[in-house]
Design an enzyme around this catalytic site. Structure first.
Site, short mmCIF file in Angstrom:
data_model
loop_
_atom_site.label_atom_id
_atom_site.label_comp_id
_atom_site.label_asym_id
_atom_site.label_seq_id
_atom_site.Cartn_x
_atom_site.Cartn_y
_atom_site.Cartn_z
N SER A 90 39.85 36.02 24.99
CA SER A 90 40.18 36.14 26.43
C SER A 90 41.66 36.04 26.69
O SER A 90 42.07 35.78 27.82
CB SER A 90 39.48 35.04 27.24
OG SER A 90 38.09 35.24 27.25
N THR A 193 40.50 31.57 28.09
CA THR A 193 41.83 31.51 28.70
C THR A 193 42.57 30.25 28.28
O THR A 193 41.98 29.17 28.29
CB THR A 193 41.69 31.47 30.24
OG1 THR A 193 41.25 32.74 30.67
CG2 THR A 193 43.00 31.13 30.94
N THR A 211 45.88 34.97 30.17
CA THR A 211 44.51 35.45 29.95
C THR A 211 44.42 36.97 29.97
O THR A 211 45.29 37.64 30.54
CB THR A 211 43.59 34.90 31.06
OG1 THR A 211 42.23 35.16 30.74
CG2 THR A 211 43.88 35.51 32.42
N ARG A 221 41.36 44.42 38.41
CA ARG A 221 40.94 43.07 38.83
C ARG A 221 41.95 42.03 38.32
O ARG A 221 42.40 42.06 37.19
CB ARG A 221 39.55 42.76 38.26
CG ARG A 221 39.01 41.37 38.59
CD ARG A 221 39.33 40.33 37.53
NE ARG A 221 38.62 39.07 37.75
CZ ARG A 221 38.82 37.97 37.02
NH1 ARG A 221 39.67 37.98 36.03
NH2 ARG A 221 38.16 36.86 37.28
N VAL A 222 42.28 41.08 39.19
CA VAL A 222 43.15 39.96 38.82
C VAL A 222 42.40 38.67 39.14
O VAL A 222 41.79 38.55 40.22
CB VAL A 222 44.48 40.02 39.61
CG1 VAL A 222 45.28 38.74 39.43
CG2 VAL A 222 45.31 41.23 39.17
N GLY A 223 42.41 37.74 38.22
CA GLY A 223 41.72 36.47 38.44
C GLY A 223 42.66 35.38 38.93
O GLY A 223 43.70 35.66 39.53
N ASP A 224 42.27 34.16 38.66
CA ASP A 224 43.05 33.01 39.14
C ASP A 224 44.26 32.71 38.27
O ASP A 224 45.23 32.10 38.74
CB ASP A 224 42.15 31.76 39.13
CG ASP A 224 41.63 31.43 37.73
OD1 ASP A 224 41.17 32.38 37.04
OD2 ASP A 224 41.69 30.26 37.33
N THR A 244 40.21 27.08 34.02
CA THR A 244 39.59 28.11 33.19
C THR A 244 38.22 28.41 33.78
O THR A 244 37.64 27.58 34.48
CB THR A 244 39.50 27.65 31.72
OG1 THR A 244 38.95 28.70 30.92
CG2 THR A 244 38.66 26.40 31.57
N GLY A 245 37.71 29.59 33.48
CA GLY A 245 36.40 29.95 34.01
C GLY A 245 36.45 31.14 34.97
O GLY A 245 37.41 31.93 34.93
N GLY A 247 37.39 33.15 37.63
CA GLY A 247 38.58 33.03 38.47
C GLY A 247 38.32 33.19 39.95
O GLY A 247 39.00 32.57 40.79
C1 SD4 Z 1 39.88 34.72 34.96
N1 SD4 Z 1 40.00 32.36 34.73
O1 SD4 Z 1 40.52 35.76 34.80
C2 SD4 Z 1 40.16 33.57 34.01
C3 SD4 Z 1 39.27 33.71 32.82
C4 SD4 Z 1 39.06 32.48 32.00
O2 SD4 Z 1 38.19 31.44 30.17
O3 SD4 Z 1 39.45 31.39 32.32
N2 SD4 Z 1 38.41 32.55 30.89
O4 SD4 Z 1 39.00 34.61 35.80
#
Ligand code: SD4
Length: 332
Positions: A90, A193, A211, A221-224, A244-245, A247
């Site tokens: 990731s 991440t 990440t 797409r953009v996460g947190d 993490t997780g 986003g």
């Molecule tokens: C996201 N938080 O892009 C990140 C992905 C992640 O373990 O944390 N993966 O949503």
């Protein structure tokens, strides 16, 4: 909420604890390499990184922290290890691509002065964290995305590379065959991440997060992770946090800013992470099908973590404790 007494205690600690003086607190034989980790003034460096591969990140950061280097240099050097590691699925090279088979990366960095830099939806650059640092140091901006981020990176000496590792390409082929439509949520089975926090011998904090985001995500797409306050936040007066997780869920709760603000109000890093997970749960009715984890480092070197579902772990390197992997507590 903390009672007034605990708030005052923490506030007083916060004011006095930077830097933390350990003289008289912990015996120091002066013989072990770990004891060398403290500066002459007795400040205790700490490196804290998400997931198993955080161990290698901490290993890269530790000589910098114990050699009198900055937390900023340490976190950048640390997460670069995961970015270049194709087995970390990731992050950076080896990261799973989006639904069009393109590896698009997000990263941000924040230092003790509150300076921050971020890149998102960046392709072809192995070390987005270093591009984010240059955004912070060389531009008047916080965030540069997409083609602009790639142009900026190339203009600043970064090399254009193909980041789609054969294993990631194979995983993408399998995903297309199996469903080809649905972006899997980030849950206990898919994650990695790296978020990293450190305090250096001067008592300064910095953090980094990098990440490839959600596997097989929508293009663009953009996460947190590159969002200051969501995937990472550092306040040198208080502490830092990284996430993490899934986003989307972290962004809805502005998770890491929340963790740091809870610490500012007097909560321990552990309590702050637990309260932030509760907030994520409140804001996300689908919380049982996702994973979100927070990791926090207080100004005084205390740390904490919490997540929704079992499975989140992190690496802690501190003097006298070595570099160890710790399982996070979870809500489920
Ligand atoms: C996201 N938080 O892009 C990140 C992905 C992640 O373990 O944390 N993966 O949503």
């Amino acid at each position: 909420m903390p009672d007034r007494r605990s708030f005052l205690k923490t506030s007083a600690l916060g004011a006095a604890a930077a830097p933390i003086l350990l003289d008289g607190c912990t015996p120091d034989s002066g013989e072990t390499p770990e004891s060398d980790a403290r500066s002459e003034t007795g400040v205790r460096p700490v490196a804290l990184s998400t997931w198993d591969h955080g161990l290698a990140a901490n290993d890269a950061a530790w000589p910098i922290l114990t050699g009198g280097g900055s937390a900023l240099d340490a976190v950048e050097a640390g997460v670069r290890i995961s970015e270049a590691d194709p087995t970390v699925t990731s992050v950076g090279y080896g990261g799973r691509p989006d639904r069009f088979g393109r590896v698009t990366l997000d990263a941000c960095i924040m230092d003790e002065r509150g300076r921050c830099g971020s890149v998102a939806f960046l392709q072809h650059i192995m070390h987005p964290i270093s591009v984010a640092r240059q955004v912070m140091e060389k531009t008047p901006h916080v965030m540069i995305v997409g083609q602009g981020a790639l142009d900026f990176a190339l203009a600043n000496g970064f090399e254009r590379e193909d980041l789609l590792h054969p294993d990631a390409a194979a995983a993408w082929e399998r995903w297309k065959e199996e469903n080809g439509e649905v972006t899997p949520r980030i849950d206990v089975n898919n994650h990695d991440t790296i978020g990293m926090l450190a305090v250096d011998q001067a008592g300064n904090l910095s953090g980094a997060c990098t990440t490839s985001g959600a596997a097989f995500k929508y293009h663009g797409r953009v996460g947190d992770s590159p969002i200051i306050g969501a995937g990472l936040y550092v306040d040198n007066e208080v502490g830092g946090a990284t996430a993490t997780g899934w986003g989307e869920a972290v962004i809805r709760a502005v998770g890491c800013f929340l963790v740091v603000e809870l610490m500012r109000q007097g909560h321990t890093p552990q309590a702050a992470c637990e309260l932030a997970v509760e907030r994520v749960i409140e804001k996300n009715p689908d919380w049982r099908s996702i994973q979100v984890g927070f990791l926090a480092l207080g100004k005084n070197g205390d740390h904490g973590s919490f997540c929704i579902a079992p499975g989140f772990n992190y690496a802690l390197h501190a003097p006298d404790e070595g570099n160890q992997l710790i399982d996070s507590g979870s809500r489920i």
